[in-house]
Design a protein around this motif. Structure first.
Motif, PDB file in Angstrom:
ATOM      1  N   ASP A 195      78.662  -1.863  47.350  1.00 14.63           N
ATOM      2  CA  ASP A 195      78.374  -1.209  48.625  1.00 14.63           C
ATOM      3  C   ASP A 195      79.537  -1.294  49.599  1.00 14.63           C
ATOM      4  N   ALA A 198      81.448   1.923  50.366  1.00 15.35           N
ATOM      5  CA  ALA A 198      80.842   3.023  51.105  1.00 15.35           C
ATOM      6  C   ALA A 198      81.894   3.666  52.001  1.00 15.35           C
ATOM      7  N   SER A 221      72.087  -0.369  40.925  1.00 18.44           N
ATOM      8  CA  SER A 221      71.358   0.113  42.104  1.00 18.44           C
ATOM      9  C   SER A 221      72.326   0.435  43.240  1.00 18.44           C
ATOM     10  N   GLN A 222      73.387  -0.336  43.367  1.00 19.14           N
ATOM     11  CA  GLN A 222      74.357  -0.061  44.425  1.00 19.14           C
ATOM     12  C   GLN A 222      75.137   1.231  44.150  1.00 19.14           C
ATOM     13  N   ARG A 224      73.898   3.795  42.601  1.00 21.97           N
ATOM     14  CA  ARG A 224      72.949   4.863  42.946  1.00 21.97           C
ATOM     15  C   ARG A 224      72.926   5.102  44.462  1.00 21.97           C
ATOM     16  N   GLN A 225      73.007   4.040  45.233  1.00 19.28           N
ATOM     17  CA  GLN A 225      73.038   4.179  46.688  1.00 19.28           C
ATOM     18  C   GLN A 225      74.304   4.887  47.149  1.00 19.28           C
ATOM     19  N   LEU A 226      75.442   4.546  46.562  1.00 17.08           N
ATOM     20  CA  LEU A 226      76.689   5.224  46.906  1.00 17.08           C
ATOM     21  C   LEU A 226      76.589   6.718  46.618  1.00 17.08           C
ATOM     22  N   THR A 227      76.039   7.040  45.463  1.00 18.15           N
ATOM     23  CA  THR A 227      75.886   8.447  45.081  1.00 18.15           C
ATOM     24  C   THR A 227      74.986   9.180  46.066  1.00 18.15           C
ATOM     25  N   ALA A 228      73.916   8.531  46.504  1.00 21.12           N
ATOM     26  CA  ALA A 228      72.998   9.138  47.464  1.00 21.12           C
ATOM     27  C   ALA A 228      73.670   9.392  48.806  1.00 21.12           C
ATOM     28  N   GLN A 229      74.705   8.611  49.101  1.00 22.20           N
ATOM     29  CA  GLN A 229      75.440   8.761  50.360  1.00 22.20           C
ATOM     30  C   GLN A 229      76.555   9.804  50.266  1.00 22.20           C
TER      31      GLN A 229
END
Length: 280
Positions: A195, A198, A221-222, A224-229
């Motif tokens: 993360d 970011a 999971s991190q 996936r969060q980067l991709t969502a951002q």
């Protein structure tokens, strides 16, 4: 968004070898990740990050890893007893800081090698003593407060101490004392701390360990969060051959050469996707 970040996760001495194998194998196929604008290193990844920024070629770094013996290394084992202590530490809480403080107690109460002995091991792993010019961030956790810490060239902390702290596996190796505080493995906050990347447009995460543990998030999971951002991110994890080479004990120096060779071989499969991302 700024441009390219490389995230290097934790995974023991075999993780160091596998990650360097991946990086050297990619470079041999024309994909050199050493030009990343930011390198983030956690635990094993802190060693690889310092190596990568050292100016030593990836081919030479890889040759060190495939040598039949790991000079200066101390064999250890992440046994069931240590894992049970981790389990008790993170049980019955969803608060990651509380969990890290409990793991910090595991770190400070365990019988380990001395800090001085362990420091020599860390010195043998990295070919430089001063912080490199390229942007490098190294993660650790303060044992008493559970506070997550990111060391860099502006921190006023020596590179050796930063790497040593990031590699201080609780219950196995001693926490590292820096300015009166003691620090343990950055992997106690996340196996990769991806993360931190970011805001970067393109991110490659190389992580021997991808799963989370209790309130400790995993690399997958991190990512996936980067991709969502809106970040374009790739996660590279060990394939089946690499997992066999690494074996069950990531702290066993005897598995280092095979892990490095497995990473180099796996890079052939990873290279097309990484090349497309890195050069786009």
């Amino acid at each position: 968004m700024t441009d390219k970040a490389l995230v290097l996760g934790g995974g023991g001495i075999t993780g160091i070898a596998w990650e360097i194998g991946i990086l050297a194998g990619l470079a041999a196929r024309g994909v050199d990740l050493s030009d990343a604008d930011l390198v983030i290193g956690t635990s094993a990844g802190s060693v690889v990050g310092a190596d990568l920024r050292s100016g030593v070629s990836l081919a030479d770094l890889h040759q060190v890893q495939v040598r039949p013996t790991a000079e200066g290394e101390i064999s250890a084992k992440m046994g069931l007893r240590v894992m049970l202590k981790y389990g008790r530490a993170v049980a019955f809480t969803r608060d990651p800081v509380t969990a890290r403080k409990r793991v910090g107690t595991v770190a400070t109460t365990a019988r380990t090698e001395s800090e001085a002995v362990r420091r020599k091991v860390i010195e043998s792993r990295i070919p430089i003593r001063d912080w490199p010019e390229g942007k490098l961030q190294i993660t650790a956790v303060e044992v008493a407060s559970g506070e997550f810490t990111v060391f860099d060239a502006a921190s006023g902390v020596s590179l050796t101490d930063a790497v040593g702290a990031s590699c201080a596996v609780p219950g196995i190796w001693p926490p590292v004392t820096i300015d009166g505080k003691r620090y343990m493995d950055g992997g106690m906050r996340s196996a990769a701390n991806a993360d931190l990347a970011a805001g970067y447009q393109r991110v490659v995460v190389i992580a021997p360990l991808t799963q989370g543990f209790g309130p400790i998030p995993g690399a997958a999971s991190q990512v996936r969060q980067l991709t969502a951002q809106g970040t374009r991110a790739i996660l590279i994890k060990p394939d089946r051959a690499a997992l066999r080479a690494i074996g069950r004990n990531v702290l066993d120096p005897a598995h280092r050469p095979a892990s490095a060779l497995a990473g180099f071989a796996q890079a052939a499969t990873e290279a097309p996707a990484v090349s497309e991302l890195w050069r786009s």
